[in-house]
Design a protein around this motif. Sequence first.
Motif, PDB file in Angstrom:
ATOM      1  N   LEU A  75       0.843  -1.189   0.000  1.00  0.00           N
ATOM      2  CA  LEU A  75       0.000   0.000   0.000  1.00  0.00           C
ATOM      3  C   LEU A  75       0.882   1.244   0.000  1.00  0.00           C
ATOM      4  CD1 LEU A  75      -2.400  -1.112   2.905  1.00  0.00           C
ATOM      5  CD2 LEU A  75      -2.578  -1.675   0.479  1.00  0.00           C
ATOM      6  N   ASP A  76       0.635   2.158  -0.943  1.00  0.00           N
ATOM      7  CA  ASP A  76       1.405   3.395  -1.043  1.00  0.00           C
ATOM      8  C   ASP A  76       0.512   4.555  -0.629  1.00  0.00           C
ATOM      9  OD1 ASP A  76       3.175   5.394  -1.569  1.00  0.00           O
ATOM     10  OD2 ASP A  76       3.278   5.074  -3.731  1.00  0.00           O
ATOM     11  N   GLU A  77       0.737   5.106   0.568  1.00  0.00           N
ATOM     12  CA  GLU A  77      -0.093   6.185   1.115  1.00  0.00           C
ATOM     13  C   GLU A  77      -1.567   5.848   0.882  1.00  0.00           C
ATOM     14  OE1 GLU A  77       1.070   8.626   2.821  1.00  0.00           O
ATOM     15  OE2 GLU A  77       3.144   8.962   2.198  1.00  0.00           O
ATOM     16  N   PRO A  78      -2.054   4.717   1.397  1.00  0.00           N
ATOM     17  CA  PRO A  78      -3.364   4.202   0.993  1.00  0.00           C
ATOM     18  C   PRO A  78      -4.542   5.112   1.331  1.00  0.00           C
ATOM     19  CG  PRO A  78      -2.543   3.024   2.914  1.00  0.00           C
ATOM     20  CD  PRO A  78      -1.405   3.851   2.394  1.00  0.00           C
ATOM     21  N   LEU A  79      -4.426   5.917   2.378  1.00  0.00           N
ATOM     22  CA  LEU A  79      -5.566   6.738   2.797  1.00  0.00           C
ATOM     23  C   LEU A  79      -5.252   8.226   2.706  1.00  0.00           C
ATOM     24  CD1 LEU A  79      -6.557   4.631   5.941  1.00  0.00           C
ATOM     25  CD2 LEU A  79      -7.314   4.346   3.586  1.00  0.00           C
ATOM     26  N   GLY A  80      -4.193   8.571   1.959  1.00  0.00           N
ATOM     27  CA  GLY A  80      -3.690   9.938   1.961  1.00  0.00           C
ATOM     28  C   GLY A  80      -4.655  10.978   1.441  1.00  0.00           C
ATOM     29  N   GLN A  81      -5.583  10.621   0.545  1.00  0.00           N
ATOM     30  CA  GLN A  81      -6.463  11.607  -0.064  1.00  0.00           C
ATOM     31  C   GLN A  81      -7.811  11.721   0.636  1.00  0.00           C
ATOM     32  OE1 GLN A  81      -6.819  10.939  -4.279  1.00  0.00           O
ATOM     33  NE2 GLN A  81      -4.762  11.677  -4.711  1.00  0.00           N
ATOM     34  N   LEU A  82      -7.989  10.996   1.708  1.00  0.00           N
ATOM     35  CA  LEU A  82      -9.281  10.983   2.388  1.00  0.00           C
ATOM     36  C   LEU A  82      -9.302  11.969   3.552  1.00  0.00           C
ATOM     37  CD1 LEU A  82      -9.862   7.125   2.475  1.00  0.00           C
ATOM     38  CD2 LEU A  82     -10.466   8.751   0.674  1.00  0.00           C
ATOM     39  N   ASP A  83     -10.495  12.433   3.906  1.00  0.00           N
ATOM     40  CA  ASP A  83     -10.593  13.331   5.053  1.00  0.00           C
ATOM     41  C   ASP A  83     -10.319  12.553   6.338  1.00  0.00           C
ATOM     42  OD1 ASP A  83     -13.236  12.511   6.458  1.00  0.00           O
ATOM     43  OD2 ASP A  83     -13.854  12.779   4.367  1.00  0.00           O
ATOM     44  N   ARG A  84     -10.011  13.284   7.400  1.00  0.00           N
ATOM     45  CA  ARG A  84      -9.499  12.657   8.615  1.00  0.00           C
ATOM     46  C   ARG A  84     -10.474  11.649   9.226  1.00  0.00           C
ATOM     47  NH1 ARG A  84      -7.009  15.731  13.965  1.00  0.00           N
ATOM     48  NH2 ARG A  84      -6.647  13.833  15.174  1.00  0.00           N
ATOM     49  N   GLY A  85     -11.744  12.007   9.310  1.00  0.00           N
ATOM     50  CA  GLY A  85     -12.716  11.102   9.923  1.00  0.00           C
ATOM     51  C   GLY A  85     -12.820   9.785   9.183  1.00  0.00           C
ATOM     52  N   LEU A  86     -12.902   9.870   7.841  1.00  0.00           N
ATOM     53  CA  LEU A  86     -13.000   8.662   7.025  1.00  0.00           C
ATOM     54  C   LEU A  86     -11.716   7.855   7.116  1.00  0.00           C
ATOM     55  CD1 LEU A  86     -14.543   6.931   5.013  1.00  0.00           C
ATOM     56  CD2 LEU A  86     -13.736   8.441   3.180  1.00  0.00           C
ATOM     57  N   ARG A  87     -10.581   8.555   7.144  1.00  0.00           N
ATOM     58  CA  ARG A  87      -9.283   7.873   7.238  1.00  0.00           C
ATOM     59  C   ARG A  87      -9.199   7.069   8.530  1.00  0.00           C
ATOM     60  NH1 ARG A  87      -6.223  12.151   6.175  1.00  0.00           N
ATOM     61  NH2 ARG A  87      -5.517  12.555   8.297  1.00  0.00           N
ATOM     62  N   GLU A  88      -9.615   7.674   9.634  1.00  0.00           N
ATOM     63  CA  GLU A  88      -9.546   6.977  10.919  1.00  0.00           C
ATOM     64  C   GLU A  88     -10.480   5.775  10.953  1.00  0.00           C
ATOM     65  OE1 GLU A  88     -10.317  10.005  13.800  1.00  0.00           O
ATOM     66  OE2 GLU A  88      -8.268  10.807  13.727  1.00  0.00           O
ATOM     67  N   ARG A  89     -11.634   5.897  10.313  1.00  0.00           N
ATOM     68  CA  ARG A  89     -12.577   4.775  10.296  1.00  0.00           C
ATOM     69  C   ARG A  89     -12.061   3.639   9.421  1.00  0.00           C
ATOM     70  NH1 ARG A  89     -16.549   7.622   9.121  1.00  0.00           N
ATOM     71  NH2 ARG A  89     -17.032   7.103   6.968  1.00  0.00           N
ATOM     72  N   LEU A  90     -11.512   4.002   8.251  1.00  0.00           N
ATOM     73  CA  LEU A  90     -11.035   2.976   7.328  1.00  0.00           C
ATOM     74  C   LEU A  90      -9.807   2.238   7.847  1.00  0.00           C
ATOM     75  CD1 LEU A  90     -11.422   4.387   3.699  1.00  0.00           C
ATOM     76  CD2 LEU A  90     -12.584   2.443   4.722  1.00  0.00           C
ATOM     77  N   VAL A  91      -8.949   2.938   8.583  1.00  0.00           N
ATOM     78  CA  VAL A  91      -7.741   2.267   9.063  1.00  0.00           C
ATOM     79  C   VAL A  91      -8.108   1.176  10.065  1.00  0.00           C
ATOM     80  CG1 VAL A  91      -7.116   3.717  11.052  1.00  0.00           C
ATOM     81  CG2 VAL A  91      -5.326   2.707   9.646  1.00  0.00           C
ATOM     82  N   VAL A  92      -9.153   1.398  10.849  1.00  0.00           N
ATOM     83  CA  VAL A  92      -9.630   0.370  11.779  1.00  0.00           C
ATOM     84  C   VAL A  92     -10.193  -0.819  10.996  1.00  0.00           C
ATOM     85  CG1 VAL A  92     -11.322  -0.157  13.575  1.00  0.00           C
ATOM     86  CG2 VAL A  92     -10.071   2.008  13.640  1.00  0.00           C
ATOM     87  N   GLU A  93     -10.967  -0.521   9.951  1.00  0.00           N
ATOM     88  CA  GLU A  93     -11.544  -1.592   9.128  1.00  0.00           C
ATOM     89  C   GLU A  93     -10.456  -2.392   8.416  1.00  0.00           C
ATOM     90  OE1 GLU A  93     -14.482  -0.038   6.493  1.00  0.00           O
ATOM     91  OE2 GLU A  93     -15.665   0.885   8.087  1.00  0.00           O
ATOM     92  N   VAL A 118       1.276  -7.556   4.748  1.00  0.00           N
ATOM     93  CA  VAL A 118       1.145  -6.191   4.223  1.00  0.00           C
ATOM     94  C   VAL A 118       2.434  -5.410   4.442  1.00  0.00           C
ATOM     95  CG1 VAL A 118      -0.132  -4.013   4.385  1.00  0.00           C
ATOM     96  CG2 VAL A 118      -1.337  -6.183   4.699  1.00  0.00           C
ATOM     97  N   LEU A 119       2.860  -4.689   3.392  1.00  0.00           N
ATOM     98  CA  LEU A 119       3.921  -3.693   3.495  1.00  0.00           C
ATOM     99  C   LEU A 119       3.329  -2.381   3.009  1.00  0.00           C
ATOM    100  CD1 LEU A 119       6.917  -2.965   4.022  1.00  0.00           C
ATOM    101  CD2 LEU A 119       7.354  -3.477   1.610  1.00  0.00           C
ATOM    102  N   ALA A 120       3.213  -1.417   3.919  1.00  0.00           N
ATOM    103  CA  ALA A 120       2.594  -0.131   3.581  1.00  0.00           C
ATOM    104  C   ALA A 120       3.581   0.995   3.836  1.00  0.00           C
ATOM    105  CB  ALA A 120       1.331   0.085   4.424  1.00  0.00           C
ATOM    106  N   VAL A 121       3.505   2.045   3.019  1.00  0.00           N
ATOM    107  CA  VAL A 121       4.297   3.241   3.289  1.00  0.00           C
ATOM    108  C   VAL A 121       3.353   4.412   3.497  1.00  0.00           C
ATOM    109  CG1 VAL A 121       6.250   2.412   1.926  1.00  0.00           C
ATOM    110  CG2 VAL A 121       4.600   3.930   0.863  1.00  0.00           C
ATOM    111  N   THR A 122       3.694   5.264   4.442  1.00  0.00           N
ATOM    112  CA  THR A 122       2.870   6.431   4.755  1.00  0.00           C
ATOM    113  C   THR A 122       3.728   7.460   5.474  1.00  0.00           C
ATOM    114  OG1 THR A 122       0.899   7.199   5.951  1.00  0.00           O
ATOM    115  CG2 THR A 122       2.105   5.381   6.932  1.00  0.00           C
ATOM    116  N   HIS A 123       3.302   8.707   5.405  1.00  0.00           N
ATOM    117  CA  HIS A 123       3.952   9.751   6.202  1.00  0.00           C
ATOM    118  C   HIS A 123       3.125  10.056   7.443  1.00  0.00           C
ATOM    119  CE1 HIS A 123       0.894  12.035   4.017  1.00  0.00           C
ATOM    120  NE2 HIS A 123       0.958  12.890   5.004  1.00  0.00           N
ATOM    121  N   ASP A 124       1.941   9.402   7.553  1.00  0.00           N
ATOM    122  CA  ASP A 124       1.002   9.672   8.645  1.00  0.00           C
ATOM    123  C   ASP A 124       1.264   8.694   9.787  1.00  0.00           C
ATOM    124  OD1 ASP A 124      -1.401   9.499  10.307  1.00  0.00           O
ATOM    125  OD2 ASP A 124      -2.371  10.744   8.788  1.00  0.00           O
TER     126      ASP A 124
END
Length: 341
Positions: free
Chosen positions: A155-173, A185-191
């Motif tokens: 995953l390359d910055e998988p949730l980078g373009q989403l708003d914060r609320g949706l990002r937090e919900r999706l990361v749990v899912e 899984v190997l993911a890269v993110t700056h968050d």
Amino acid sequence: MLRLDGATVRFGKRAALDDVDLEVAEHEVVCVLGPSGSGKSTLLRVVAGLQTADAGRVLLDGRDQRGVPVHRRGVGLMFQDHQLFPQRDVGGNVAFGLRMRGVGKAGQARRVAELLEMVGLPGAGPRAISTLSGGEQQRVALARALAPEPKLLMLDEPLGQLDRGLRERLVVELRQLFGRLGTTVLAVTHDQGEAFALADRVVVMRDGRIAQSGTPLEVWRRPASEFVARFLGFDNVVAATVGGEAADTVWGKVPVPVGTPQGEARLLVRPAGVRLVPVAEGLPCVVTARTFRGHHVALLLRPSEGPALEAECALRDAPEVGTEVGVAFAGDEVVVLGVGG
């Protein structure tokens, strides 16, 4: 599942990856963190086969991947911008990898329905991509990446373009989904929040090298260096001389953990370890800023000497800007970042 041995990538004189060793175990979720230019995306591209390493090896299931093209590595890729096919409907996007592998139409239909149910989009197969929200497109991209059952999902910055609320919900899912599927899984993110919520292990990169690797709790509780501490958002770092169970600093005596090596060091005091006390009982400071952070208030305190201090306290206890307070330090929130510099 994955091993990098001395992976090196150079662009001119600059090493985007500098002799990197990394292992990812089967069923493990590893998130690579770092500022822009730290090498995290180059690492992902090397593993995927999108970038050739100048030195070192990439091994998947023990097999050297040198010369193996992207489509034969058995990895799944999911990018920040989704890269969905606008001319195909949702089902056509999810089935793309299955068609490439020669899966029949009936098998494609079963797998697409199963995956759309899994990512929370049951029955969405006939929908046009243009009708989807950003979060829904992210789910379709995930389903497409999972469809061929890759041995490694990247995953390359998988949730980078989403708003914060949706990002937090999706990361749990995502965390729950990967746990249920046993996905590697190997993911890269700056968050860092995203990484710490998603990962079994966090890898922090700096200038093409690994600065620290450990569980989210280990990295958070014990940053390995001043760089890692500051990258994680901790700014209460000061030069110190450790003697016994305390350190001399410009802020006065600061308690240190038992067994801390003696001598010169850099000291981190977490904001939670900066305690407000009556002025006569601690280091005199003036409150110069306060920021509401939801569950607490972040305070910026200015002592008469030395760098500013960050503290946190409950809203009901937060002093107003301009108030003079005293500061004491809690030893269990102090981290010695390095002796000798």
